[in-house]
Design a protein around this motif. Structure first.
Motif, PDB file in Angstrom:
ATOM      1  N   GLY A 114      24.786 123.495  84.288  1.00  0.00           N
ATOM      2  CA  GLY A 114      23.514 122.702  83.946  1.00  0.00           C
ATOM      3  C   GLY A 114      22.977 121.772  84.819  1.00  0.00           C
ATOM      4  O   GLY A 114      21.826 121.693  84.820  1.00  0.00           O
ATOM      5  N   LEU A 115      23.749 120.721  85.152  1.00  0.00           N
ATOM      6  CA  LEU A 115      23.344 119.871  86.044  1.00  0.00           C
ATOM      7  C   LEU A 115      22.897 120.232  87.381  1.00  0.00           C
ATOM      8  O   LEU A 115      22.054 119.621  87.784  1.00  0.00           O
ATOM      9  CB  LEU A 115      24.668 118.812  86.099  1.00  0.00           C
ATOM     10  N   VAL A 133      20.910 116.208  81.351  1.00  0.00           N
ATOM     11  CA  VAL A 133      19.972 116.987  81.959  1.00  0.00           C
ATOM     12  C   VAL A 133      18.635 116.072  82.530  1.00  0.00           C
ATOM     13  O   VAL A 133      18.152 116.043  83.500  1.00  0.00           O
ATOM     14  CB  VAL A 133      19.546 118.036  81.395  1.00  0.00           C
ATOM     15  N   ALA A 134      18.327 115.174  81.610  1.00  0.00           N
ATOM     16  CA  ALA A 134      17.209 114.403  81.637  1.00  0.00           C
ATOM     17  C   ALA A 134      17.297 113.305  82.423  1.00  0.00           C
ATOM     18  O   ALA A 134      16.688 112.788  83.290  1.00  0.00           O
ATOM     19  CB  ALA A 134      16.977 113.540  80.232  1.00  0.00           C
ATOM     20  N   ASN A 135      18.756 112.784  82.583  1.00  0.00           N
ATOM     21  CA  ASN A 135      19.089 111.830  83.773  1.00  0.00           C
ATOM     22  C   ASN A 135      18.864 112.346  85.137  1.00  0.00           C
ATOM     23  O   ASN A 135      18.502 111.541  86.092  1.00  0.00           O
ATOM     24  CB  ASN A 135      20.468 110.934  83.610  1.00  0.00           C
ATOM     25  N   ILE A 185      27.895 105.749  75.547  1.00  0.00           N
ATOM     26  CA  ILE A 185      27.397 104.503  76.336  1.00  0.00           C
ATOM     27  C   ILE A 185      27.222 104.806  77.762  1.00  0.00           C
ATOM     28  O   ILE A 185      26.315 104.371  78.284  1.00  0.00           O
ATOM     29  CB  ILE A 185      28.388 103.417  76.031  1.00  0.00           C
ATOM     30  N   ALA A 186      27.933 105.770  78.186  1.00  0.00           N
ATOM     31  CA  ALA A 186      27.710 106.066  79.683  1.00  0.00           C
ATOM     32  C   ALA A 186      26.414 106.793  79.860  1.00  0.00           C
ATOM     33  O   ALA A 186      25.730 106.677  80.995  1.00  0.00           O
ATOM     34  CB  ALA A 186      29.007 106.763  80.411  1.00  0.00           C
ATOM     35  N   CYS A 194      27.093 109.754  89.598  1.00  0.00           N
ATOM     36  CA  CYS A 194      27.765 109.371  88.284  1.00  0.00           C
ATOM     37  C   CYS A 194      27.832 110.405  87.373  1.00  0.00           C
ATOM     38  O   CYS A 194      28.699 111.095  86.670  1.00  0.00           O
ATOM     39  CB  CYS A 194      27.538 107.831  87.817  1.00  0.00           C
ATOM     40  N   THR A 195      26.543 110.872  86.921  1.00  0.00           N
ATOM     41  CA  THR A 195      26.446 111.922  86.045  1.00  0.00           C
ATOM     42  C   THR A 195      26.936 113.279  86.478  1.00  0.00           C
ATOM     43  O   THR A 195      27.598 113.962  85.481  1.00  0.00           O
ATOM     44  CB  THR A 195      24.863 111.912  85.486  1.00  0.00           C
ATOM     45  N   MET A 196      26.669 113.494  87.567  1.00  0.00           N
ATOM     46  CA  MET A 196      26.890 114.866  88.112  1.00  0.00           C
ATOM     47  C   MET A 196      28.877 114.751  88.256  1.00  0.00           C
ATOM     48  O   MET A 196      29.356 115.740  87.957  1.00  0.00           O
ATOM     49  CB  MET A 196      26.510 115.115  89.471  1.00  0.00           C
TER      50      MET A 196
END
Length: 409
Positions: free
Chosen positions: A108-109, A358-360, A222-223, A398-400
């Motif tokens: 997805g990412l 996904v939005a990030n 929170i993350a 960081c999100t990935m």
């Protein structure tokens, strides 16, 4: 021995009494055929030869061409490797695409990262291959038409239903919200400075994450909130100088033919807020419809089905039609095909991953656009731009790395 009086022929085998003499005689007969006659060796050497294993006809040392043959095989292997090299590269590319599309832990990412990269490449191509000025509604009509045709061919080839009954209402609502968001964004581009319109458009991922909490019942961690905030602050850092300087506002407003001030300016901002709200709801509907139909391309087809005739009406009503040249038309076709790929990857990303994550990753487009502008010397490297790009890249990385765990459904 054969007896003359016997009716049948009988062969009698007589044991050899002196095998050494016979063997020596036979060896004397065979030896001239193999080698030249040599003098008898001394007794000590004869004893050593008797201890060695004897060589028969099946162990004769035939001439070997193995080195030459192995060299030929080696050259053939090199030729086969050179022939199969493009096939290997193609297979690696297809393996990466199938891995990114196939629903793995990072699919997805990765799909969202590729979608953002394609959107950035569309802007880069528009800057490199500058063509004649085409009205925005006409550009939107061309892209919607190409998206409609390509999505129809995709679904027709895969044998999927165009309007599945279990998600028909979701698809209609997604098309309506998507076109409303597109219409409002085009109005903002025509009525507001470019920097303000871009900042409003990059608020859509935050709105989509908020609405996903109520529509899709997704929990915001929170993350995830920190990642969205970091990326949005990066966008603010990038456009800080333009937003806070009157000269920058005027410069950004040169591209707007309907630039307004005062109460009309507030009215345009309200339309922009309504556009980002409908865009956020559209993201949630894309995720819901893609999960219900198990085919993200259906959401893209529903968008093109409604938006193509609507964009044609807006083109003939609000703006004058401009006949593009062949060069401009081909550029519009290429950009439309890239827009189709970006929309499909966006729908696939929303199908596989939470809306907030996904939005990030979608903010990657803003960082790539700024880095491309600095690398192509179209923009001066400033502190705000560099800090903004750094914040976005850190947040996306960081999100990935930390965020792609699957939700328990």
């Amino acid at each position: 021995m054969e007896s003359p009086n016997s009716p049948d022929h009988v062969v009698e085998l007589v044991p050899c009494i002196a095998p050494s003499s016979i063997s020596s005689g036979v060896s004397d007969e065979i030896t001239p055929l193999l080698t030249e006659p040599r003098p008898a060796p001394p007794p000590e050497q004869q004893q050593q030869q008797q201890q060695r294993p004897k060589i028969n006809i099946f162990t004769l040392p035939y001439p070997r061409r193995r080195p030459r043959f192995s060299f030929d095989l080696h050259s053939l292997n090199l030729q086969e490797q050179m022939i199969k090299l493009p096939e290997t590269e193609i297979s690696l590319f297809t393996q990466f695409i199938s891995w990114a599309w196939g629903g793995s832990r990072h699919s997805g990412l990765l799909c969202m990262a590729m979608s953002s990269s394609i959107y950035w490449s569309m802007g880069a191509l528009s800057d490199i291959f500058s063509a004649q000025s085409i009205p925005l509604f006409e550009t939107a009509f061309t892209r919607c038409t190409i998206i409609l045709i390509l999505s129809y061919l995709w679904l027709r080839r895969s044998g999927q239903s165009m309007w599945p009954t279990q998600a028909r209402n979701l698809l209609v609502a997604r098309a309506l919200m998507g076109f409303t968001s597109l219409l409002g964004f085009i109005y903002c581009l025509l009525s507001l400075p470019l920097s303000q319109a871009i900042v409003l458009s990059f608020t859509t991922p935050i709105v989509a994450s908020i609405f996903a909490r109520f529509i899709l019942h997704e929990k915001l961690k929170i993350a995830e909130i920190g990642g969205l905030a970091s990326s949005f602050f990066g966008v603010l850092f990038i456009f800080q100088q333009v937003l806070t300087t009157q000269g920058g506002l005027a410069k950004a407003g040169e591209r707007s033919s309907l630039y307004v001030t005062g109460s009309h300016h507030i009215y345009a901002i309200l339309i922009g807020l309504f556009s980002l709200i409908t865009g956020g709801i559209s993201y949630c509907l894309i995720r819901a419809a893609a999960k219900a139909t198990d085919q993200p391309v259906i959401t893209v087809f529903s968008f093109g089905t409604l938006d193509t005739p609507a964009a044609a009406i807006c083109t003939t009503t609000f703006q004058e039609f401009v006949l593009p040249s062949f060069y401009s038309f081909m550029l519009m076709v290429v950009l439309g095909a890239l827009a189709f790929l970006a929309e499909v990857l966006l729908a696939r990303a929303l199908q596989l991953e939470k809306t907030s994550r996904v939005a990030n990753v979608q903010y990657l487009e803003a960082a790539l656009s700024q880095l491309w502008g600095i690398a192509s010397l179209r923009m001066a490297p400033s502190f705000g731009r560099l800090v903004g790009c750094l914040l976005i890249l850190i947040s996306v990385c960081c999100t990935m790395l930390l965020g792609p765990e699957k939700e328990v459904e």
